[in-house]
Design a protein around this motif. Structure first.
Motif, short mmCIF file in Angstrom:
data_model
loop_
_atom_site.label_atom_id
_atom_site.label_comp_id
_atom_site.label_asym_id
_atom_site.label_seq_id
_atom_site.Cartn_x
_atom_site.Cartn_y
_atom_site.Cartn_z
N ALA A 57 52.94 -4.36 -54.79
CA ALA A 57 51.85 -3.91 -53.91
C ALA A 57 52.38 -2.95 -52.84
N LEU A 58 53.54 -3.29 -52.27
CA LEU A 58 54.16 -2.41 -51.27
C LEU A 58 54.40 -1.02 -51.86
N ALA A 59 55.01 -1.00 -53.04
CA ALA A 59 55.34 0.29 -53.66
C ALA A 59 54.08 1.09 -53.97
N ARG A 60 53.06 0.41 -54.48
CA ARG A 60 51.83 1.13 -54.86
C ARG A 60 51.16 1.76 -53.66
N SER A 61 51.41 1.24 -52.48
CA SER A 61 50.78 1.87 -51.32
C SER A 61 51.40 3.23 -51.02
N PHE A 62 52.54 3.53 -51.66
CA PHE A 62 53.16 4.85 -51.46
C PHE A 62 52.91 5.80 -52.63
#
Ligand code: OGA
Ligand code: MN
Length: 304
Positions: A57-62
């Motif tokens: 989820a963290l990565a997808r926000s970028f």
């Protein structure tokens, strides 16, 4: 949200505190982190043990996520997501893998200076590596600043490199380590791509020296001359004065910009367990703007 960014004592890298990365990022926080990474190139977050879901989820926000070499080698994974890369010497059964297995050889390729997925278009923008189990000795990850490296080049080298492109090939680093048992189909799956050797970082607008282990030839030079040039440039870029060395603690998450840095893992005792998980975003518009090669020819499609 307020957080603080404390630069490391090296030329690049900063420590970020005051954030909980297991929670969704507000868009303002994301933008502030992007500004911080544009400046410092590497951001270190301590005490952020993330679940698989949280790291994805963290990565997808970028941005959209990269699969990297999984496009060529579809191996079984211990993880719930193809986009979560198993950066470890642990096999699918959770045991430390034998040193002669491909998993370990492939992981050793991470000890060559490189920029993630520079062998494809789009290449990688941000990588996020989180530490689960660290080596008792060694196993640091080092990062070098390709912008500082460009700035420090002799003027004659800068002129020589204008308009020059290098081919980056996915399996080159594997071949270097003696791992060459690939079918023709696998070899052709990710054909070489050309990147200008001098690129402009779109966020900081600084020029940088784009080299690394996937670069295997220089367009328009003989193979031998091109490889010597690439080795020379990499030796220049990875001098200690351009390097931040990260010493891992479990729960660390390090995020870096693959456009402005090279990185490499350092040796550790392969009979010990070292487990990291990586997520990586694609540099979706990285082929546009900033990078103007001055010559008109397309490189011929070559396989290494
Ligand atoms: C990576 C990588 C180096 C390391 O995860 O992309 O190159 O120290 N890792 O594990
Ligand atoms: Mn890497």
């Amino acid at each position: 949200m307020h957080f603080s960014v404390k630069p490391s004592t090296a030329r690049l890298g900063a420590f970020v505190s005051g954030l909980d990365l297991s929670q969704p990022l507000l868009s303002g926080t994301r933008a502030a982190l992007e500004a911080a990474i544009a400046e410092h190139a590497v951001l270190v977050f301590r005490d952020q043990p993330l679940t698989q879901d949280q790291q994805i989820a963290l990565a997808r926000s970028f941005g959209p996520l990269d699969l990297g070499l999984k496009r060529v080698k579809k191996t079984a994974s211990r993880f719930r997501y193809d986009e979560l890369l198993d950066i470890s010497n642990v096999d699918v059964n959770g045991e430390v893998a034998a040193r002669n297995t491909r998993r370990v050889v492939s992981n050793l390729a991470n000890q060559l200076w490189h920029s993630d997925s520079s062998f494809q278009k789009p290449a990688a923008r941000y990588s996020m590596l989180s530490a689960i189990t660290v080596a008792s000795e060694g196993g640091d990850t080092e990062f070098c600043d390709l912008r500082a490296a460009y700035d420090a080049l002799p003027e004659a080298w800068k002129r020589e490199l204008e308009g020059r492109e290098a081919l980056h090939y996915a399996l080159h680093s594997r071949f270097v380590l003696g791992d060459d048992d690939y079918t023709d189909e696998q070899r052709a799956e990710l054909p070489p791509v050309a990147w200008p050797i001098v690129r402009t970082h779109p966020d900081s607008k600084r020029k940088l020296l784009f080299v690394g282990a996937h670069a295997c030839e220089v367009v328009g030079l003989t193979l031998a001359e091109g490889r010597m040039l690439l080795m020379d440039l990499q030796e220049h870029a990875t001098q200690r004065e351009f390097v931040y060395a990260h010493h891992w603690q479990p729960g660390d998450l390090v995020m870096w910009d693959n456009r402005s840095t090279l990185h490499r893992g350092r040796r550790y005792d392969l009979s010990e367990r070292r487990e990291m998980r990586r997520t990586t975003t694609l540099d979706v518009d990285g082929d546009a703007g900033g990078d103007h090669a001055t010559h008109a020819e397309e490189p011929s499609a070559q396989t290494a």
